[in-house]
Scaffold this motif. Sequence first.
Motif, mmCIF file in Angstrom:
data_model
loop_
_atom_site.group_PDB
_atom_site.id
_atom_site.type_symbol
_atom_site.label_atom_id
_atom_site.label_comp_id
_atom_site.label_asym_id
_atom_site.label_seq_id
_atom_site.Cartn_x
_atom_site.Cartn_y
_atom_site.Cartn_z
ATOM 1 N N ILE A 184 -0.496 15.709 -4.112
ATOM 2 C CA ILE A 184 -0.196 15.284 -5.485
ATOM 3 C C ILE A 184 -0.177 16.513 -6.400
ATOM 4 O O ILE A 184 -1.013 17.401 -6.267
ATOM 5 N N PHE A 185 0.794 16.541 -7.317
ATOM 6 C CA PHE A 185 0.874 17.657 -8.263
ATOM 7 C C PHE A 185 1.497 17.187 -9.565
ATOM 8 O O PHE A 185 2.147 16.144 -9.621
ATOM 9 N N PHE B 207 -11.900 10.596 -4.438
ATOM 10 C CA PHE B 207 -13.195 11.035 -3.922
ATOM 11 C C PHE B 207 -13.045 12.156 -2.900
ATOM 12 O O PHE B 207 -13.765 13.151 -2.942
ATOM 13 N N THR B 208 -12.102 12.015 -1.977
ATOM 14 C CA THR B 208 -11.911 13.019 -0.924
ATOM 15 C C THR B 208 -11.653 14.390 -1.520
ATOM 16 O O THR B 208 -12.142 15.389 -1.014
ATOM 17 N N ALA C 199 0.824 -1.210 0.000
ATOM 18 C CA ALA C 199 0.000 0.000 0.000
ATOM 19 C C ALA C 199 0.857 1.259 0.000
ATOM 20 O O ALA C 199 0.350 2.345 -0.214
ATOM 21 N N ARG C 200 2.150 1.130 0.220
ATOM 22 C CA ARG C 200 3.041 2.289 0.176
ATOM 23 C C ARG C 200 3.498 2.479 -1.258
ATOM 24 O O ARG C 200 4.037 1.583 -1.883
ATOM 25 N N LYS C 201 3.286 3.667 -1.763
ATOM 26 C CA LYS C 201 3.519 3.919 -3.180
ATOM 27 C C LYS C 201 4.944 3.620 -3.628
ATOM 28 O O LYS C 201 5.162 3.038 -4.671
ATOM 29 N N LYS C 202 5.937 4.023 -2.828
ATOM 30 C CA LYS C 202 7.329 3.827 -3.257
ATOM 31 C C LYS C 202 7.716 2.349 -3.259
ATOM 32 O O LYS C 202 8.420 1.894 -4.151
ATOM 33 N N GLY D 228 0.770 9.454 1.173
ATOM 34 C CA GLY D 228 -0.404 10.312 1.026
ATOM 35 C C GLY D 228 -1.664 9.513 0.780
ATOM 36 O O GLY D 228 -1.634 8.336 0.424
ATOM 37 N N LYS D 229 -2.791 10.178 0.991
ATOM 38 C CA LYS D 229 -4.082 9.546 0.719
ATOM 39 C C LYS D 229 -5.070 10.634 0.314
ATOM 40 O O LYS D 229 -4.884 11.801 0.629
#
Length: 186
Positions: free
Chosen positions: A80-81, A167-168, A19-22, A74-75
């Motif tokens: 995010i950019f 969604f958030t 679940a950790r992106k990296k 992050g969640k």
Amino acid sequence: RVAKNKFYWNRYPFLEYLARKKVFCMITNRMRKTFEKQFGFSPISFQLPEETYSLQKYMEEHPKFTFICKPNSGKGGEGIFLIDKFKDIPKNLWSDSHSDLLVQRYIKTPILIDKKKFDLRIYVMIKSFEPIEAYLCDEGLARFCTEDYRQPNPQNMKNMFMHLTNFTLNKQSENYKAPETDFLEE
């Protein structure tokens, strides 16, 4: 001994790392290198600061590409950019002491529904690994952006309602429409 008012879930050891992106990026990058055809769906990804030089070189070789930067833990779309130049990555988000950023090549031509970006989520319960036994939920989830998609350009790169399906994030848009609840009652 179980503490009062605490919920404990059974989990396979170390499964949370997926679940950790990296960590997930590291696994898919290895699989992409080993099984190129089977893992071609996975976006080209870089971890900062570990792969700084590789990312800079890749961006120089592909100056027309856009990239999406995501914090590792992050969640809900927070942090995010989008960028198109390496120098646009804020230095405070990554360094040797703070390695917490994943950078991926952004898909500029996604599949759209009614001019909106979307993603599909399916849920799988893994009962065991040896032998593998898993169950796929009959129902899934679709998430949509709240603004019509246009390819990234300097004017819209900061418009996350157009580029992220979280969604958030999108429920904060003035264009957000709550889902109808009739289907939940069937």
